[in-house]
Motif scaffolding. Structure first.
Motif, PDB file in Angstrom:
ATOM      1  N   GLY A  30       0.830  -1.202   0.000  1.00  0.00           N
ATOM      2  CA  GLY A  30       0.000   0.000   0.000  1.00  0.00           C
ATOM      3  C   GLY A  30       0.865   1.255   0.000  1.00  0.00           C
ATOM      4  O   GLY A  30       0.467   2.303  -0.518  1.00  0.00           O
ATOM      5  N   THR A  94       0.355  10.944  -7.252  1.00  0.00           N
ATOM      6  CA  THR A  94      -1.032  11.266  -6.882  1.00  0.00           C
ATOM      7  C   THR A  94      -1.129  12.621  -6.193  1.00  0.00           C
ATOM      8  O   THR A  94      -2.022  13.420  -6.494  1.00  0.00           O
ATOM      9  N   THR A  95      -0.227  12.857  -5.250  1.00  0.00           N
ATOM     10  CA  THR A  95      -0.288  14.093  -4.462  1.00  0.00           C
ATOM     11  C   THR A  95      -0.201  15.308  -5.373  1.00  0.00           C
ATOM     12  O   THR A  95      -1.023  16.233  -5.283  1.00  0.00           O
ATOM     13  N   HIS A 123      -7.158   9.801   2.118  1.00  0.00           N
ATOM     14  CA  HIS A 123      -5.739  10.033   2.401  1.00  0.00           C
ATOM     15  C   HIS A 123      -5.522  11.541   2.476  1.00  0.00           C
ATOM     16  O   HIS A 123      -6.205  12.300   1.789  1.00  0.00           O
ATOM     17  N   SER A 125      -3.595  13.351   1.103  1.00  0.00           N
ATOM     18  CA  SER A 125      -3.337  13.930  -0.229  1.00  0.00           C
ATOM     19  C   SER A 125      -4.615  14.281  -0.968  1.00  0.00           C
ATOM     20  O   SER A 125      -4.594  15.053  -1.924  1.00  0.00           O
ATOM     21  N   ASN A 178      -6.873   3.552   1.436  1.00  0.00           N
ATOM     22  CA  ASN A 178      -5.560   2.977   1.739  1.00  0.00           C
ATOM     23  C   ASN A 178      -5.485   2.427   3.153  1.00  0.00           C
ATOM     24  O   ASN A 178      -4.508   1.766   3.496  1.00  0.00           O
ATOM     25  N   ASP A 203      -9.167   9.630  -6.576  1.00  0.00           N
ATOM     26  CA  ASP A 203      -7.841   9.232  -6.133  1.00  0.00           C
ATOM     27  C   ASP A 203      -7.738   7.724  -6.390  1.00  0.00           C
ATOM     28  O   ASP A 203      -8.325   6.921  -5.661  1.00  0.00           O
ATOM     29  N   ALA A 205      -4.905   5.972  -6.420  1.00  0.00           N
ATOM     30  CA  ALA A 205      -3.562   5.517  -6.020  1.00  0.00           C
ATOM     31  C   ALA A 205      -3.544   4.025  -5.669  1.00  0.00           C
ATOM     32  O   ALA A 205      -2.603   3.313  -6.004  1.00  0.00           O
ATOM     33  N   GLN A 206      -4.603   3.552  -4.984  1.00  0.00           N
ATOM     34  CA  GLN A 206      -4.606   2.156  -4.512  1.00  0.00           C
ATOM     35  C   GLN A 206      -5.334   1.212  -5.463  1.00  0.00           C
ATOM     36  O   GLN A 206      -5.456   0.028  -5.168  1.00  0.00           O
ATOM     37  N   SER A 226      -0.231   7.160  -8.856  1.00  0.00           N
ATOM     38  CA  SER A 226       1.231   7.168  -8.712  1.00  0.00           C
ATOM     39  C   SER A 226       1.820   5.934  -9.370  1.00  0.00           C
ATOM     40  O   SER A 226       1.298   4.831  -9.179  1.00  0.00           O
ATOM     41  N   HIS A 228       4.649   4.454  -8.540  1.00  0.00           N
ATOM     42  CA  HIS A 228       5.394   3.561  -7.632  1.00  0.00           C
ATOM     43  C   HIS A 228       4.524   2.538  -6.914  1.00  0.00           C
ATOM     44  O   HIS A 228       5.042   1.574  -6.365  1.00  0.00           O
ATOM     45  N   LYS A 229       3.205   2.735  -6.915  1.00  0.00           N
ATOM     46  CA  LYS A 229       2.329   1.748  -6.265  1.00  0.00           C
ATOM     47  C   LYS A 229       1.849   0.687  -7.251  1.00  0.00           C
ATOM     48  O   LYS A 229       1.038  -0.173  -6.902  1.00  0.00           O
TER      49      LYS A 229
HETATM   50  N1  PLP Z   1      -3.939   8.533  -2.038  1.00  0.00           N
HETATM   51  C1  PLP Z   1      -3.902   7.305  -1.522  1.00  0.00           C
HETATM   52  C2  PLP Z   1      -5.179   6.535  -1.365  1.00  0.00           C
HETATM   53  C3  PLP Z   1      -2.683   6.753  -1.138  1.00  0.00           C
HETATM   54  O1  PLP Z   1      -2.646   5.524  -0.616  1.00  0.00           O
HETATM   55  C4  PLP Z   1      -1.507   7.511  -1.309  1.00  0.00           C
HETATM   56  C5  PLP Z   1      -0.208   6.978  -0.858  1.00  0.00           C
HETATM   57  O2  PLP Z   1      -0.125   6.198   0.041  1.00  0.00           O
HETATM   58  C6  PLP Z   1      -1.595   8.782  -1.875  1.00  0.00           C
HETATM   59  C7  PLP Z   1      -2.838   9.261  -2.226  1.00  0.00           C
HETATM   60  C8  PLP Z   1      -0.391   9.629  -2.119  1.00  0.00           C
HETATM   61  O3  PLP Z   1       0.418   9.051  -3.090  1.00  0.00           O
HETATM   62  P1  PLP Z   1       1.853   9.654  -3.415  1.00  0.00           P
HETATM   63  O4  PLP Z   1       2.569   9.750  -2.106  1.00  0.00           O
HETATM   64  O5  PLP Z   1       2.458   8.663  -4.345  1.00  0.00           O
HETATM   65  O6  PLP Z   1       1.630  10.994  -4.031  1.00  0.00           O
END
Ligand code: PLP
Length: 412
Positions: A30, A94-95, A123, A125, A178, A203, A205-206, A226, A228-229
């Motif tokens: 995660g 994502t951020t 999150h 972000s 997340n 979002d 990201a997950q 993102s 990297h995930k």
């Molecule tokens: N949103 C969610 C649901 C996340 O899990 C994360 C990172 O853990 C982010 C946003 C932020 O991602 P990043 O740090 O790659 O910008």
């Protein structure tokens, strides 16, 4: 046919190591995923053969780098079924993607009296940028409540209908939480938001590296993720934006590469995507992210989702049997993504993570960038085990054994 998941492990060099005298069990996906050999090779190949700046040179290396960079954009557009590669903007992750929308779109469209809607389980972000945008505009930020003492009930859909008034100008929500593992009905959220004319921001990201995702079928306006995930490198991510909205949007950052003409008095902007990519981009990262898309789609994201579900179902069953454990989020494995967050009575999450590390197991402990959610659930922190395509049922057994050791230690 399903891939052989044990063979998949051979693609990830980092997994084949000992940590504290034990074979590594990596359950912190995660936070970030590991990288297959093909993605690592794409990065090395780029720097060994093609490294050059994009969109600026006429020499062979620059042409190759530009073709590969734009090829990656087209590949990623296909990965999320965007109608046009120009709808894919490269960002740091994502951020940054969410901040671009909050600043550019928020600045242009939000005014006093407007409402921005999000949920109680975002999150940071996908929360703090909206707090900032609402504050700057004199707008109000409202939250769709989360149901259940353990957050097991998901978003309150009846409350959502009450909250979605014509004052709502934007609705930002996560696809997959997340911390809880909750999977939101994103297409339904978008349909309801559209009915009141609200712009939607997802979002992802997950989710995007874990299950099939189609932005046209979902019907969202913006979507962030993102690299990297999802087996890609760090420092690269995507903001998808519907073309009609991007065309109206002013750039958040200005500088080289995004202008048509500059005079001493002012400048004019290129269309998307260049308009939103000022300066030298992360060329290697973008190319390797394209390779990550190939890797995931060759395995099949539907199969990865099924693998996640199988693992999380086993984990839920085995962890639920441990005394004094409180698992947050949906109760059934089939209803959640491949992660489990839990609290142990009398044991801090940081102790759990430290003890598990002694057994070679990588977990995450803390608030998971979900401080308001933790407060709502009466917790300061949880331990999270998050799975991905290279994890196995045997690794869950190792986790359970380690957790039993931890409980025994703290009970004694
Ligand atoms: N949103 C969610 C649901 C996340 O899990 C994360 C990172 O853990 C982010 C946003 C932020 O991602 P990043 O740090 O790659 O910008």
């Amino acid at each position: 046919m399903s891939p052989s998941w044990n063979n998949v492990r051979a693609d990830f060099p980092i997994l084949h190591q000992q940590v504290n005298g034990h074979p590594l069990v990596y359950l912190d996906n995660g936070a970030t995923s590991q990288k297959p050999r093909s993605v690592i090779d794409a990065l090395v190949r780029y720097y060994e053969r093609d490294n050059s700046n994009v969109h600026r040179g006429l020499h062979a290396l620059s042409t190759r780098a530009t073709d590969a960079y734009e090829g990656a954009r087209a590949r990623i557009a296909k990965f999320i079924n965007a109608a046009d590669p120009a709808e894919v903007l490269f960002t740091r992750g994502t951020t940054e993607s969410i901040n671009i929308v909050a600043r550019s779109w928020g600045h242009a469209h939000l005014k006093p009296g407007d409402v921005v809607l999000t949920t109680e389980f975002e999150h940071h972000s996908n929360l703090v940028p909206w707090q900032q945008a609402a504050k700057a505009a004199g707008a109000t930020l409202k939250y769709v409540p989360l149901l259940g003492a353990d957050g097991e009930g998901g978003p309150d859909l009846a409350a959502l209908d009450q909250l979605l008034t014509p004052q709502v100008k934007l609705f930002a929500f996560t696809h997959i939480s997340n911390t809880l593992g909750t999977i939101n009905p994103v297409a339904e959220f978008c349909r309801r938001a559209r009915a009141v004319g609200a712009v939607t921001v997802i979002d992802a990201a997950q989710s995007v590296g874990h299950r099939p995702l189609d932005v046209q079928q979902i019907g969202c306006d913006f979507l962030a993720f993102s690299g990297h995930k999802m087996c890609g490198p760090t420092g690269i991510g995507v903001l998808y934006g519907r073309r009609a909205l991007l065309d109206q949007l002013a750039p958040d950052e200005t500088g080289g590469g995004m202008v048509v003409q500059v005079t001493y008095e002012g400048a004019t902007w290129k269309p998307a995507p260049e308009r939103f990519e000022a300066g030298t981009p992360n060329v290697a990262g973008a190319i390797a992210l394209g390779t990550a898309c190939d890797y995931l789609d060759n395995l099949g994201r539907d199969k990865i989702a099924a693998h996640d579900t199988a693992l999380v179902t086993i984990a839920m069953e085995k962890l639920s049997a441990l005394p004094g454990i409180r698992i947050i989020g949906p109760k059934k494995g089939a209803e959640r993504s491949g992660m489990v967050s839990f609290a142990f009575e009398g044991v801090h999450a940081h102790d759990v993570v430290t003890f598990a590390d002694e057994d070679g197991i990588a977990l995450r402990g803390g608030h998971h960038c979900n401080q308001p959610l933790m407060r709502k659930l009466g917790l300061t922190s949880t331990t999270r085990a998050s799975f991905y395509l290279y994890n196995t049922p045997e690794e869950i057994d190792r986790l359970v054994k380690s957790l039993q050791r931890i409980q025994k230690f703290f009970a004694g």
